[in-house]
Design an enzyme around this catalytic site. Structure first.
Site, PDB file in Angstrom:
ATOM      1  N   TYR A 133      23.715  43.308  28.349  1.00 45.04           N
ATOM      2  CA  TYR A 133      22.743  42.444  29.005  1.00 45.04           C
ATOM      3  C   TYR A 133      23.294  41.893  30.326  1.00 45.04           C
ATOM      4  CZ  TYR A 133      19.209  38.755  29.523  1.00 45.04           C
ATOM      5  OH  TYR A 133      18.205  37.944  29.987  1.00 45.04           O
ATOM      6  N   PHE A 189       7.674  35.988  25.185  1.00 42.95           N
ATOM      7  CA  PHE A 189       7.166  34.615  25.151  1.00 42.95           C
ATOM      8  C   PHE A 189       7.145  33.984  26.543  1.00 42.95           C
ATOM      9  CE2 PHE A 189      11.089  32.154  25.221  1.00 42.95           C
ATOM     10  CZ  PHE A 189      10.667  30.837  25.406  1.00 42.95           C
ATOM     11  N   THR A 232      15.837  28.998  27.509  1.00 42.28           N
ATOM     12  CA  THR A 232      14.442  28.556  27.518  1.00 42.28           C
ATOM     13  C   THR A 232      13.890  28.669  26.104  1.00 42.28           C
ATOM     14  OG1 THR A 232      14.234  29.329  29.787  1.00 42.28           O
ATOM     15  CG2 THR A 232      12.186  29.004  28.578  1.00 42.28           C
ATOM     16  N   ASP A 240       3.927  46.335  28.081  1.00 37.86           N
ATOM     17  CA  ASP A 240       4.971  46.037  27.089  1.00 37.86           C
ATOM     18  C   ASP A 240       5.006  47.177  26.074  1.00 37.86           C
ATOM     19  OD1 ASP A 240       6.200  42.921  26.220  1.00 37.86           O
ATOM     20  OD2 ASP A 240       6.592  44.676  24.971  1.00 37.86           O
ATOM     21  N   ASN A 241       6.194  47.448  25.530  1.00 39.51           N
ATOM     22  CA  ASN A 241       6.289  48.459  24.460  1.00 39.51           C
ATOM     23  C   ASN A 241       6.512  47.796  23.104  1.00 39.51           C
ATOM     24  OD1 ASN A 241       8.854  47.526  24.776  1.00 39.51           O
ATOM     25  ND2 ASN A 241       9.847  49.524  24.839  1.00 39.51           N
ATOM     26  N   LYS A 282      21.933  43.095  33.973  1.00 45.13           N
ATOM     27  CA  LYS A 282      21.203  42.160  34.832  1.00 45.13           C
ATOM     28  C   LYS A 282      21.903  42.007  36.185  1.00 45.13           C
ATOM     29  CE  LYS A 282      17.341  40.872  32.963  1.00 45.13           C
ATOM     30  NZ  LYS A 282      16.090  41.357  33.579  1.00 45.13           N
ATOM     31  N   THR A 303      10.480  43.938  21.636  1.00 49.08           N
ATOM     32  CA  THR A 303      10.723  42.555  21.177  1.00 49.08           C
ATOM     33  C   THR A 303       9.514  41.664  21.443  1.00 49.08           C
ATOM     34  OG1 THR A 303      11.810  42.034  23.283  1.00 49.08           O
ATOM     35  CG2 THR A 303      13.246  42.593  21.431  1.00 49.08           C
TER      36      THR A 303
END
Ligand code: UDP
Length: 336
Positions: free
Chosen positions: A160, A24, A190, A44-45, A164, A48
């Site tokens: 995650y 998104f 966000t 993109d795969n 990152k 998500t």
């Protein structure tokens, strides 16, 4: 220094690669750059990301899309001039950390490495979309970029937040030792149209519960805080860093801070819902407070968020209503 003059007015001769292009945030970013005249290549795969996020992008002749997993490889771009690369391919919702933790770790390590190698090969500027999760459960509040964080490297969120942190580290290695022009942003919570309604995060959960007058599920006692940024404000922040920033990290978000209980009450009010609050256990390692200090970004380019929480919630609710096949006027569905 105010370097807002450096923001380009048009990107007619520019090619931008967006990894994770069906997500998104990336799909909103892609539309922003297509509107500015750039050629945008999305990858993109769909682990998500959503095909429906691409519909608006295919209306632009300069949009190209490749269905691929960047862990396995990148499309053949040998004849392509690439000017800017956005590394936005990681799943980012706490429910993803339970279901696809290894995919998250691999995309932020192996996938990011492939994108950095491509940036080196093409002489492209590279932006790593990192996260406020690198601050863990922060002991410094609001979070400034110089804060090194309080991360549990063996906790349920570590797939995650640690990957990152690794991606940031690898980005700096390419900057220092391989001469790649890099940017790092740390994205705070966000929301907006294009989010997965079932991604488990607080805003989609609360809006969908409120729309159906169901109980709003507060985890813990609701005193934990988050600061919510509407997606178009985030896209402008990313743009400012890409074009005006340097290689050091920039917090990107909206510093308006709410307790989760206040967030639920505001959503009930804005949507005129009859929902009641109900309480569930707090997930392990759920950060108690989160709010970005955005002075660094503001002094770089004068960036300020513009969309209020109530306005953003209304727009996001219209998007979720449209997914439920309720009638929404097309002009009301614009994210901008
Ligand atoms: N949360 C909640 N109810 C929900 C979903 C989330 O109370 O239905 C809480 C969650 O425990 C966290 C905050 O809302 O304290 C934000 O959660 P989210 O999953 O959106 O993102 P996070 O900031 O934790 O990555």
């Amino acid at each position: 220094m105010n370097s807002s003059q450096k923001l380009p007015e048009s990107l007619d001769n520019v090619t931008i690669l967006v990894a994770g292009g069906a997500g998104f945030i990336p799909s909103t970013l892609s539309e922003f750059y297509l509107k500015m005249g750039a050629k945008v290549i999305g990858i993109d795969n769909f682990i998500t990301g959503s095909r429906s996020n691409l519909e608006k992008l295919f209306k632009y002749p300069k949009y190209e899309f490749h269905e691929m997993d960047i862990i396995q490889g990148l499309p053949n771009l040998s004849n392509e001039k690439i000017d800017y690369i956005f590394s936005l391919a990681s799943p980012a919702s706490p429910i993803d950390f339970k279901i696809i933790p290894l995919e998250i770790m691999r995309v932020n390590s192996e996938g990011t490495l492939k994108l950095l190698d491509l940036a080196k090969e093409k002489g492209a500027r590279f932006l790593e979309a990192s996260t406020s999760e690198v601050y863990g459960d922060p002991l410094v509040h609001p979070q400034v970029e110089t804060y090194l964080g309080n991360v549990n490297c063996i906790g349920p969120r570590s797939s995650y937040d640690e990957s990152k942190r690794f991606a940031e580290s690898m980005t700096m290695v390419f900057n220092r030792f391989k001469g790649v022009d890099t940017r790092i942003i740390r994205i705070f919570n966000t929301y907006g149209p294009g989010m997965r309604p079932d991604d488990g995060r607080v805003i989609p959960n609360f809006i969908n519960q409120a729309l159906e007058n169901k109980d709003i599920t507060i985890y813990g006692d609701g005193s934990q805080t988050r600061s919510f940024c509407y997606v178009t404000d985030l896209v402008r922040a990313i743009h400012h860093v890409m074009f005006c920033g340097d290689s050091t990290p920039y917090n990107c978000g909206n510093p308006d801070e709410y307790t989760i209980k206040e967030c639920a009450e505001e959503i009930i009010k804005v949507l005129g819902s009859k929902s009641q609050l109900t309480y569930r256990p707090l997930p392990i390692d759920d950060p108690k407070k989160r709010r970005p200090n955005i002075s660094k970004l503001n002094s770089l380019s004068g960036f300020k968020p513009e969309v209020s929480f109530s306005e953003g919630i209304k727009k996001t609710a219209l998007f979720f209503k449209s997914l439920k096949k309720e009638r929404v006027a097309p002009e009301e569905l614009s994210v901008w």
